[in-house]
Design an enzyme around this catalytic site. Structure first.
Site, PDB file in Angstrom:
ATOM      1  CG  ASP A  14      -0.899   9.835   2.196  1.00 31.37           C
ATOM      2  OD1 ASP A  14      -0.257  10.913   1.496  1.00 31.37           O
ATOM      3  OD2 ASP A  14      -0.979   8.749   2.021  1.00 31.37           O
ATOM      4  N   GLY A  15      -2.869  12.425   5.662  1.00 27.97           N
ATOM      5  CA  GLY A  15      -3.958  12.898   6.246  1.00 27.97           C
ATOM      6  C   GLY A  15      -4.092  14.349   6.059  1.00 27.97           C
ATOM      7  CG  ASN A  89      -8.355   8.448   1.414  1.00 34.18           C
ATOM      8  OD1 ASN A  89      -8.100   8.717   0.102  1.00 34.18           O
ATOM      9  ND2 ASN A  89      -7.376   8.125   2.503  1.00 34.18           N
ATOM     10  CB  THR A 129      -3.788   2.785  -2.032  1.00 34.17           C
ATOM     11  OG1 THR A 129      -3.897   4.040  -1.916  1.00 34.17           O
ATOM     12  CG2 THR A 129      -3.731   2.198  -3.323  1.00 34.17           C
ATOM     13  CG  LEU A 133      -4.235  -2.133   0.089  1.00 32.97           C
ATOM     14  CD1 LEU A 133      -4.352  -2.972  -1.099  1.00 32.97           C
ATOM     15  CD2 LEU A 133      -2.921  -1.407  -0.249  1.00 32.97           C
TER      16      LEU A 133
END
Length: 229
Positions: A14-15, A89, A129, A133
């Site tokens: 994801d990064g 994000n 998320t 989260l």
């Protein structure tokens, strides 16, 4: 990047996709992630899967495009200003030392609350998320037009996450206990600014967005159950 490029494929986790979304934002190209790591919440394909069906879907236009809102952040200290910080994000303001920080939170210039905490997270639905989260913030549906404000380890029982409209402007006045106490403002946990003293951090929805390619008919809730178990 060649001028006739039609999409970006990222290899990593994801990064990697998040970094590419910021680095290549001016190109306005859709992105698809191939997960080479563990979680891969934003990525479409894992390294164990065959790439042939995915490439076929791209070549024959058998996919959908999903727009993800982004945040832009500005930091002001007196006459000094830093603008143009972009995040897919979240924008996080966190302490560097053991001292807690004092935050005065405003939404559209209306005072909301004073937080005594280790930090505060302002996140998009995509970022809900991630760190949000883990800090006890709400999970937001990916296409929702909202922003979450989540305190990190607040020192009062009544400090709770707040969800506001994506059109709202969130202003956080940071007041360390001492002028030389350092703290960090970070975009997606990758683009970091170490600051001291009183600063004003202002976050709003960015004029740009990240477009993610979806080649599988997975709903938001399917991904939520599968990836986060």
């Amino acid at each position: 990047i060649p001028a006739d490029t039609e999409c970006i494929i990222t290899l990593g986790g994801d990064g990697t996709l998040i970094q590419a979304s910021r680095d290549l934002i001016s190109l306005d190209l859709p992105m698809m992630g191939i997960n080479m790591g563990h979680l891969g919440y934003l990525t479409q394909v894992s390294r164990e899967e065959s790439m042939e069906p995915v490439l076929d879907a791209l070549l024959y236009d058998s996919f959908t495009l999903e727009k993800r809102m982004m945040l832009t952040c500005g930091i002001a200290k007196g006459d000094e200003r830093t603008e143009g910080i972009i995040a897919l994000n979240d924008i996080c303001i966190t302490r560097d030392l053991y001292k807690i920080l004092e935050f005065h939170v405003f939404v559209n210039d209306e005072f909301v609350d004073t937080l005594l905490a280790d930090g505060v997270i302002i996140c998009t639905p995509t970022g809900s998320t991630a760190y949000n989260l883990s800090a006890g913030g709400p999970v937001l549906k990916a296409d929702a037009q909202i922003i979450a404000i989540t305190p990190i380890s607040p020192h009062t029982l009544t400090s709770r996450p707040i969800v506001v409209s994506a059109d709202d402007v969130v202003t956080v006045e940071v007041k360390p206990s001492r002028e030389d106490t350092p703290f960090t403002v970070s975009a997606d946990g990758q683009n970091n600014f170490t600051l001291t003293g009183q600063n004003v951090v202002q976050i709003r929805r960015a004029d740009v967005c990240t477009t993610i390619i979806k080649t599988k008919p997975q709903s938001f809730y399917d991904v939520l159950r599968h990836k986060l178990k």
